[in-house]
Motif scaffolding. Structure first.
Motif, short mmCIF file in Angstrom:
data_model
loop_
_atom_site.label_atom_id
_atom_site.label_comp_id
_atom_site.label_asym_id
_atom_site.label_seq_id
_atom_site.Cartn_x
_atom_site.Cartn_y
_atom_site.Cartn_z
N GLU A 183 0.93 21.39 8.05
CA GLU A 183 -0.35 20.82 8.52
C GLU A 183 -0.93 19.88 7.48
O GLU A 183 -1.48 18.82 7.81
CB GLU A 183 -1.35 21.94 8.84
N LYS A 189 -1.76 15.84 7.72
CA LYS A 189 -3.09 15.28 7.44
C LYS A 189 -2.98 14.16 6.40
O LYS A 189 -3.69 13.14 6.49
CB LYS A 189 -4.03 16.37 6.95
N LYS A 235 -1.87 11.26 8.39
CA LYS A 235 -2.92 10.82 9.32
C LYS A 235 -3.98 9.99 8.61
O LYS A 235 -4.43 8.95 9.14
CB LYS A 235 -3.58 12.03 9.97
N GLN A 291 -9.79 19.42 5.43
CA GLN A 291 -9.62 19.10 6.84
C GLN A 291 -8.69 20.10 7.53
O GLN A 291 -8.93 20.48 8.68
CB GLN A 291 -9.05 17.68 7.00
N LYS A 319 -10.78 23.24 8.05
CA LYS A 319 -11.83 22.98 9.04
C LYS A 319 -11.28 22.94 10.45
O LYS A 319 -11.88 23.50 11.39
CB LYS A 319 -12.53 21.66 8.70
N LEU A 320 -10.12 22.31 10.63
CA LEU A 320 -9.60 22.06 11.98
C LEU A 320 -8.56 23.08 12.44
O LEU A 320 -8.36 23.24 13.65
CB LEU A 320 -8.98 20.65 12.02
N LYS A 321 -7.90 23.76 11.51
CA LYS A 321 -6.75 24.58 11.89
C LYS A 321 -6.81 26.05 11.48
O LYS A 321 -6.00 26.84 11.96
CB LYS A 321 -5.47 23.98 11.28
N ARG A 347 -6.41 29.15 13.83
CA ARG A 347 -5.19 29.28 14.64
C ARG A 347 -4.33 30.41 14.06
O ARG A 347 -3.31 30.18 13.44
CB ARG A 347 -4.43 27.95 14.66
#
Length: 245
Positions: free
Chosen positions: A22, A26, A29, A85, A88-90, A93
């Motif tokens: 991940e 990022k 990205k 990030q 924060k986003l993953k 999960r």
């Protein structure tokens, strides 16, 4: 004094994917590294890993090597930005079973410790997210604010064994009462050193080892989480199909 501990691997045990992968995504990205660092070959490796075809550990070593090469010279501040990030986003999960076990151990007053092969800057943030007592990940060396590409790894069983020695001494842990959770061969040392070993969605390689090891065959639990169902199995009765040729 409660000197029981629960040791958790992260990738594939708590987190449903790989924190390192991940983070790799990022960095691409946000154009912190070139997209070409994630080559067609590496995408094929990832796809095979994602489909659990072949040896899981071999795939992760290959992806980790490419990741280390890609971040050489990168500013630590950029690494930290991408790390924030990811969390924060993953970070939500995760497997329901493992999350519930972390909660249960904390309620019992057990020491909850993450030991993971993922980079220390991701493991530390994941530990803060789930409010656990301590953690240790692969140590990525920084000099003059930049990534050197030097790593003190934590992704193999021998390294995790040494990490457990540190925590046993630090917290005076009674290993006979303690728990460990893992999913690959890199977690064997953790599973074998506690009185309560638990494999979460184990790889074929780990399950094969467990079925041939007397201690794990007699004492380990195997938990499999699929969709909204959690299964508890035993290495003693499981039949391992040679399905991955």
């Amino acid at each position: 004094m409660n000197n029981t501990a629960a040791f958790f691997d992260i990738d594939g045990t708590l987190y449903r994917d790989s924190l390192l992968i991940e983070h790799f995504r990022k960095l691409i990205k946000y154009e912190l590294i070139d997209e070409g660092e994630w080559s067609d070959h590496l995408q094929t490796t990832y796809n095979n890993w994602d489909k659990r075809q072949g040896n899981y550990d071999d795939y992760m070593y290959e992806i980790s090597d490419q990741y280390v090469s890609a971040i050489v010279g990168l500013k630590k501040s950029d690494i930290d930005f991408a790390s924030r990030q990811v969390i924060k986003l993953k970070a939500d999960r995760v497997y329901k079973y493992t999350r519930s076990r972390i909660k249960w151990h904390k309620e019992q007053g057990h020491k909850v410790i993450f030991i993971s092969g993922s980079p220390d800057y991701l493991v530390q943030r994941m530990a803060e997210k789930y409010d656990v007592d301590d953690n240790m990940g692969s140590n990525y060396i920084v000099e003059d604010g930049k990534m050197t590409g030097k790593v003190i790894p934590m992704w193999d069983s021998k390294s995790k064994d040494k990490a457990m020695d540190i925590f046993i001494k630090k917290y005076d842990i009674d290993m006979s009462k303690s728990f460990a959770y893992g999913d690959t061969n890199g977690d064997i040392s953790m599973l074998k050193r506690v009185g309560n070993p638990i494999a979460i969605n184990p790889t074929r390689e780990l399950l094969t080892y467990m079925s041939s090891d007397l201690f794990l065959r007699e004492n380990a639990k195997v938990m499999v989480e699929r969709k909204d169902v959690i299964y508890q199995l035993s290495p003693k009765v499981m039949h391992i199909e040679d399905c991955c040729k």
